[in-house]
Design an enzyme around this catalytic site. Structure first.
Site: not given
Length: 338
Positions: A127, A231
């Site tokens: 994505l 992240h």
């Protein structure tokens, strides 16, 4: 402006390549390599063309299209059955408890064990939303439309689904986890290994990775601190996954240490709560905000819209959504509340 998710086509290659160059590394499912991306699109075309409703190893690629400009602003992928072409490796974080009677002391040690526990599961991944379009809930549309696709093609997917989140990447484009664990055995930087994996697969991990568990306490603080940590750009994605019923169960990526989230497919909220209904009206003025989808395989398309369900299995939708989906009265639309 109106955005619509649709099946990717070979002609989308340049759009995907331009987005891949913006990922910043650690994004295995979207490598900045035209040949690799072209292979993904070819494989997706084969999957969309396969009309047999059974679970085999396939990959679907979807893209988010601006209907006014016809430009592609995002993409996502669905893998039906991981670990079939080559093993699907993860590290599993677990605890070993030992007791010394002489010292009357209990010691608990955290271990990273190389496993293939997630083999055979379906995966949602790849994505990416163009930085210029990260507003208006388009990331949510990309993410949740995948689950409507699964619901609409349920027999093509496994009973368990996973999602890997990118781990911590430092300002040099390196990975503290890779440097502290696998990098010691491969003589490759994180970027080199990540790129090689994206293009050639991870069989080299099976060939060279030590099979013995790694004691977490023996790693550097930099490596320990990023185990299972997404992240910064993936924290919102992690929350979305948790809202869908995914959970982190100690599985981490072998390259960057990012968390792997797992859920029972039928318990994923957007799968479980999805509804198929016959369109009864396409001029709804006010209604519940929803994600709407229609079409099978290569004809799949999804968008935001308003809906109103009735007790007879019908659904009224707004005109803008009807245009985006190219549906009229009598057609079938799947939907889930936004």
């Amino acid at each position: 402006m109106t955005f619509r998710l649709r099946a990717a086509r070979p002609s989308d290659l340049e759009h995907l390549y331009e987005m891949a160059k913006l990922t910043g590394g650690g994004f295995t499912n979207l490598p900045p390599d035209r040949k690799a991306l072209g292979s993904k699109l070819e494989r997706a075309a084969e999957a969309f063309a396969n009309t047999e409703d059974k679970l085999v190893d396939e990959q679907f690629v979807l893209v988010l299209e601006n209907l006014e400009t016809k430009k592609v602003a995002g993409t996502c992928q669905l893998m039906t059955m991981v670990g079939q072409q080559w093993p699907f490796y993860s590290y599993r974080l677990n605890t070993l408890t030992q007791y010394s009677q002489e010292l009357d002391r209990t010691v608990r040690a955290e271990l990273l064990s190389l496993v293939t526990d997630l083999e055979g599961a379906s995966e949602v991944g790849g994505l990416f939303l163009h930085p210029n379009e990260r507003a208006g809930g388009l990331g949510l549309l990309l993410a949740r439309s995948r689950y409507l696709f699964i619901a609409m093609h349920r027999k093509r997917f496994a009973d368990r689904v996973l999602a890997e989140l990118r781990g911590i990447i430092d300002e040099r484009g390196g990975s503290p986890f890779w440097d502290g664990v696998a990098g010691r055995f491969f003589g490759m930087s994180f970027q080199e290994a990540d790129y090689f994996n994206a293009i050639n697969g991870n069989q080299f991990i099976a060939d060279l990775m030590p099979k013995h568990p790694v004691y977490v306490s023996m790693l550097s603080e930099d490596a320990r601190s990023v185990i299972g940590v997404p992240h910064p750009t993936g924290r919102a994605a992690m929350r979305m996954l948790e809202n869908e019923g995914f959970r982190y169960d100690g599985y981490v990526d072998i390259f960057d240490g990012g968390p792997s989230m797992v859920a029972a497919t039928d318990d994923v909220v957007s799968v479980k709560d999805s509804v198929a209904a016959r369109v009864t009206a396409v001029d709804l003025d006010e209604g519940e905000r929803a994600i709407l989808a229609t079409g099978r395989l290569e004809n799949f398309r999804a968008c935001y819209g308003a809906r109103k369900l009735d007790d007879d299995g019908g659904i009224a939708i707004d005109a803008s959504a009807a245009d985006a989906l190219d549906v009229s009265e009598g057609d079938t639309v799947w939907s889930v509340a936004r």
